[in-house]
Write an enzyme that holds these catalytic residues in place. Structure first.
Site, mmCIF file in Angstrom:
data_model
loop_
_atom_site.group_PDB
_atom_site.id
_atom_site.type_symbol
_atom_site.label_atom_id
_atom_site.label_comp_id
_atom_site.label_asym_id
_atom_site.label_seq_id
_atom_site.Cartn_x
_atom_site.Cartn_y
_atom_site.Cartn_z
ATOM 1 N N HIS A 232 -6.193 2.242 1.241
ATOM 2 C CA HIS A 232 -5.497 3.425 1.741
ATOM 3 C C HIS A 232 -6.167 4.017 2.985
ATOM 4 O O HIS A 232 -5.526 4.263 4.005
ATOM 5 C CB HIS A 232 -5.440 4.510 0.663
ATOM 6 C CG HIS A 232 -4.772 4.081 -0.603
ATOM 7 N ND1 HIS A 232 -3.711 3.199 -0.629
ATOM 8 C CD2 HIS A 232 -4.999 4.413 -1.903
ATOM 9 C CE1 HIS A 232 -3.319 3.011 -1.879
ATOM 10 N NE2 HIS A 232 -4.093 3.731 -2.659
ATOM 11 N N ASP B 69 0.881 -1.172 0.000
ATOM 12 C CA ASP B 69 0.000 0.000 0.000
ATOM 13 C C ASP B 69 0.913 1.215 0.000
ATOM 14 O O ASP B 69 1.500 1.562 1.028
ATOM 15 C CB ASP B 69 -0.914 0.004 1.231
ATOM 16 C CG ASP B 69 -1.989 1.084 1.140
ATOM 17 O OD1 ASP B 69 -1.678 2.172 0.627
ATOM 18 O OD2 ASP B 69 -3.130 0.835 1.567
ATOM 19 N N HIS B 70 1.054 1.860 -1.166
ATOM 20 C CA HIS B 70 2.060 2.917 -1.280
ATOM 21 C C HIS B 70 1.742 4.138 -0.418
ATOM 22 O O HIS B 70 2.614 4.954 -0.162
ATOM 23 C CB HIS B 70 2.247 3.331 -2.751
ATOM 24 C CG HIS B 70 0.984 3.747 -3.443
ATOM 25 N ND1 HIS B 70 0.296 2.906 -4.291
ATOM 26 C CD2 HIS B 70 0.304 4.893 -3.416
ATOM 27 C CE1 HIS B 70 -0.763 3.526 -4.766
ATOM 28 N NE2 HIS B 70 -0.784 4.735 -4.258
#
Length: 365
Positions: free
Chosen positions: A241, A178-179
């Site tokens: 996110h 999950d950037h």
């Protein structure tokens, strides 16, 4: 918390979907920053691969344009950019047929250094790529496989994808990314909460009125038409996110910064989230879709015009969530995200309860 640049051992970084949108907008610019900050050791290599036919020089030109488009001009150092581009090569490969994997194996060679396979592709290809890597003996004890969201569409498909990749890679080799968690401000949340004697005693329902988590975008579909209409704002942003951000705000202190310890505390938050049933959904959730209007000083199309067909896919979603535990009982968490909104912003607002009585009067603010 100050970020620290730590040089890493030499490795091979193989990007499946190397010419795609994610590679162009996120991966290649981010890898360039690692070059600029001298985090790479020699002889680190970056190999792009996809079905498109392309030479090394063409892939390097693609990467150069991506960096020009998505990196601030002030951050581009000509010398470092030249060094970075020299690391890049390209191999055409087809995940479904297996064509090109022999060439990929030859390009990687027999080195025992770390090799990371980054799957910037549709989740339907995760299993095919994983199996082809195993069939061509490309998986070593020092291999990693990195999966980008979405990992499936629902619980059943996510489990199937995990099983497919798990047939070829050990769990310790699988990294689900999950950037958003890589953003420095997000990482600082841990320090704000658990290294701060001022805030942590107040971080509960006795002192906090509500929490707002907002991720607003001004852009529309851009080049994500096929993916986005199948996902929508809820699957694209909320279930990954935004829930990660909620967990960081709401979780208890982990026993250490070990990945498993942090994960365990996040899971407690997710399990404590109150379910929203069908009758409550209209009161606690909002779904919307942007229409034609104006943005950035000019006219823009609506979602269905950009898509080219009718669709009920949401481009905006807002949720009033509640966590049923002692720390957060009665504190609403407002999550909202959407495209084509007035301002591009990512923020977390912690609204503390007012004092019982103000001696300064209403005019004091």
């Amino acid at each position: 918390m100050t970020s620290q640049i730590i040089p890493v051992d030499p490795f091979d970084f193989i990007i499946f979907g190397g010419t795609g949108d994610l590679s162009e907008r996120k991966l290649l610019p981010s890898l360039y920053y690692r070059q600029r900050d001298h985090q790479f050791s020699e002889p680190t290599r970056i190999i792009g691969t996809s079905r498109s036919k392309m030479s090394d020089e063409e892939f390097q030109a693609f990467a150069k344009q991506a960096i020009s488009d998505h990196v601030k001009p002030a951050d581009i150092d000509a010398k470092e950019l030249k060094t970075f581009l020299a690391r890049l090569s390209y191999v055409s490969a087809d995940a479904t047929s297996g064509a090109g994997f022999d060439k990929l194996k030859k390009a990687i060679g027999d080195s025992d250094r770390i090799r990371a396979f980054y799957l910037a592709v549709a989740p339907a290809l995760f299993g095919d790529i994983s199996h082809k890597l195993k069939e061509h003996n490309l998986i070593t004890p020092n291999s990693r496989i990195v999966l980008e969201k979405p990992i499936g569409r629902d619980l059943d498909s996510a489990r199937k994808l995990n099983d497919l990749v798990g047939d070829d890679f050990h769990e310790s080799q699988i990294f689900r990314i999950d950037h958003y968690l890589g953003k420095e401000t997000v990482q600082n949340l841990m320090a704000l909460r658990f290294a701060n004697a001022l805030y942590e005693p107040l971080w509960n329902s006795a002192h906090i009125d509500h929490v707002q988590i907002t991720v607003a975008e001004t852009v529309g579909l851009e080049d994500r038409v096929t993916y986005y209409d199948k996902a929508g704002a809820l699957r694209d942003m909320v279930q990954n996110h935004m829930l990660q951000l909620l967990c960081l705000v709401a979780m208890e202190a982990p026993s250490s910064m070990d990945a498993d310890a942090v994960r365990d505390e996040k899971l407690k938050v997710l399990r404590a989230l109150k379910r929203i049933n069908g009758n409550e959904a209209p009161k606690h959730t909002v779904r919307g879709q942007y229409r034609a209007g104006a943005s950035a000083g000019g006219p823009v199309k609506g979602y269905v015009e950009e898509l080219g067909k009718e669709s009920n896919t949401e481009t905006f979603v807002a949720i009033k969530a509640e966590i049923g535990n002692w720390r957060w009982s009665g504190v609403p968490f407002y999550l909202r995200t959407g495209k084509r909104l007035a301002t591009r912003v990512s923020e977390i607002v912690i609204e503390f309860k007012p004092i019982p009585h103000s001696i300064f009067g209403d005019s004091a603010g």
